[in-house]
Design an enzyme around this catalytic site. Sequence first.
Site, PDB file in Angstrom:
ATOM      1  N   LYS A  81      64.769  40.568  13.876  1.00 54.25           N
ATOM      2  CA  LYS A  81      65.965  40.423  14.950  1.00 54.25           C
ATOM      3  C   LYS A  81      67.437  40.893  13.374  1.00 54.25           C
ATOM      4  CE  LYS A  81      64.373  38.291  18.398  1.00 54.25           C
ATOM      5  NZ  LYS A  81      64.987  36.577  19.576  1.00 54.25           N
ATOM      6  N   TYR A 127      65.780  42.776  27.438  1.00 55.40           N
ATOM      7  CA  TYR A 127      66.006  41.451  28.156  1.00 55.40           C
ATOM      8  C   TYR A 127      66.473  41.397  29.096  1.00 55.40           C
ATOM      9  CZ  TYR A 127      64.958  39.589  23.097  1.00 55.40           C
ATOM     10  OH  TYR A 127      64.766  39.383  22.374  1.00 55.40           O
ATOM     11  N   ASN A 129      66.802  34.158  15.979  1.00 61.37           N
ATOM     12  CA  ASN A 129      65.821  33.458  15.404  1.00 61.37           C
ATOM     13  C   ASN A 129      65.385  34.112  14.815  1.00 61.37           C
ATOM     14  OD1 ASN A 129      65.354  34.778  17.566  1.00 61.37           O
ATOM     15  ND2 ASN A 129      64.656  33.046  18.498  1.00 61.37           N
ATOM     16  N   HIS A 134      61.534  38.125  17.496  1.00 62.19           N
ATOM     17  CA  HIS A 134      60.669  38.320  18.470  1.00 62.19           C
ATOM     18  C   HIS A 134      59.347  38.835  18.364  1.00 62.19           C
ATOM     19  CE1 HIS A 134      59.843  39.619  23.204  1.00 62.19           C
ATOM     20  NE2 HIS A 134      59.216  40.540  22.525  1.00 62.19           N
ATOM     21  N   GLU A 167      56.248  46.401  26.719  1.00 61.60           N
ATOM     22  CA  GLU A 167      57.073  46.020  25.261  1.00 61.60           C
ATOM     23  C   GLU A 167      57.149  47.132  24.546  1.00 61.60           C
ATOM     24  OE1 GLU A 167      58.965  41.545  25.891  1.00 61.60           O
ATOM     25  OE2 GLU A 167      58.035  42.390  24.162  1.00 61.60           O
TER      26      GLU A 167
HETATM   27  P1  ATP Z   1      61.413  35.633  22.385  1.00 61.41           P
HETATM   28  O1  ATP Z   1      61.749  37.178  23.378  1.00 61.41           O
HETATM   29  O2  ATP Z   1      62.834  37.003  21.585  1.00 61.41           O
HETATM   30  O3  ATP Z   1      60.179  36.658  21.456  1.00 61.41           O
HETATM   31  P2  ATP Z   1      61.694  33.803  22.762  1.00 61.41           P
HETATM   32  O4  ATP Z   1      60.197  33.807  23.527  1.00 61.41           O
HETATM   33  O5  ATP Z   1      60.764  32.690  21.739  1.00 61.41           O
HETATM   34  O6  ATP Z   1      62.200  34.638  22.291  1.00 61.41           O
HETATM   35  P3  ATP Z   1      62.807  33.866  25.527  1.00 61.41           P
HETATM   36  O7  ATP Z   1      62.739  32.112  26.469  1.00 61.41           O
HETATM   37  O8  ATP Z   1      62.311  34.852  24.816  1.00 61.41           O
HETATM   38  O9  ATP Z   1      62.651  32.867  23.601  1.00 61.41           O
HETATM   39  O10 ATP Z   1      64.238  33.628  24.575  1.00 61.41           O
HETATM   40  C1  ATP Z   1      64.553  35.322  24.718  1.00 61.41           C
HETATM   41  C2  ATP Z   1      65.309  35.561  22.996  1.00 61.41           C
HETATM   42  O11 ATP Z   1      67.039  35.114  24.201  1.00 61.41           O
HETATM   43  C3  ATP Z   1      65.371  34.241  22.288  1.00 61.41           C
HETATM   44  O12 ATP Z   1      64.510  34.683  21.246  1.00 61.41           O
HETATM   45  C4  ATP Z   1      67.063  33.683  21.897  1.00 61.41           C
HETATM   46  O13 ATP Z   1      67.452  34.760  20.846  1.00 61.41           O
HETATM   47  C5  ATP Z   1      67.611  33.993  22.455  1.00 61.41           C
HETATM   48  N1  ATP Z   1      68.058  32.840  23.277  1.00 61.41           N
HETATM   49  C6  ATP Z   1      66.559  31.970  23.748  1.00 61.41           C
HETATM   50  N2  ATP Z   1      66.856  30.746  24.761  1.00 61.41           N
HETATM   51  C7  ATP Z   1      68.708  30.529  24.660  1.00 61.41           C
HETATM   52  C8  ATP Z   1      69.685  29.731  24.519  1.00 61.41           C
HETATM   53  N3  ATP Z   1      68.993  28.815  24.807  1.00 61.41           N
HETATM   54  N4  ATP Z   1      70.625  30.016  24.002  1.00 61.41           N
HETATM   55  C9  ATP Z   1      70.842  30.868  23.140  1.00 61.41           C
HETATM   56  N5  ATP Z   1      70.233  32.295  22.549  1.00 61.41           N
HETATM   57  C10 ATP Z   1      68.621  31.790  23.462  1.00 61.41           C
HETATM   58 MG    MG Z   2      60.080  35.849  25.073  1.00 63.23          MG
END
Ligand code: ATP
Ligand code: MG
Length: 137
Positions: A9, A49, A112, A115, A126
């Site tokens: 990211k 997303y 974070n 992804h 994806e």
């Molecule tokens: P990713 O899909 O990016 O691999 P993930 O599956 O661990 O991460 P998801 O729940 O799919 O997490 O959320 C997608 C992305 O949205 C997260 O990686 C993060 O960048 C963002 N995100 C998730 N939860 C929050 C939150 N509570 N506040 C802000 N951003 C968030």
């Molecule tokens: Mg995810």
Amino acid sequence: VERTLSIIKPDAVARNQIGAICARLEKAGLRIVAAKMLHLDQQQAEGFYAVHRDRPFFRDLVKFMTSGPVLVQVLEGESAIARNREIMGATDPKKASPGTIRADFATNVEENAVHGSDAPETAKKEIAYFFRDDELC
Ligand code: ATP
Ligand code: MG
């Protein structure tokens, strides 16, 4: 063998951590079979997303994901989807196990670092979102 989509990211790219993160992926037995550096536009980030469209963090997430270049990669290996999620660590770096990518490289729950696809169907979708068949090795 299985394939998964990985994104390094904008936060991690900006901090010059591409090499360190790819080294973690390779050390975990994942093979990079396709890669491209992209600066996502709003439409691309929103589409990627789309599943999170109604979440309160959606607008911020799209803004973050379009804030700078990302490295989009296809990883291949035994149980690549689960393996990648395992070494990424929890979404929130405060909850991520020591030694995981997010524990070591993420800033907060939004910024974070990485992804990773979360299931076979999402991985397939994806990967196709970013790569044509003839771009995969
Ligand atoms: P990713 O899909 O990016 O691999 P993930 O599956 O661990 O991460 P998801 O729940 O799919 O997490 O959320 C997608 C992305 O949205 C997260 O990686 C993060 O960048 C963002 N995100 C998730 N939860 C929050 C939150 N509570 N506040 C802000 N951003 C968030
Ligand atoms: Mg995810």
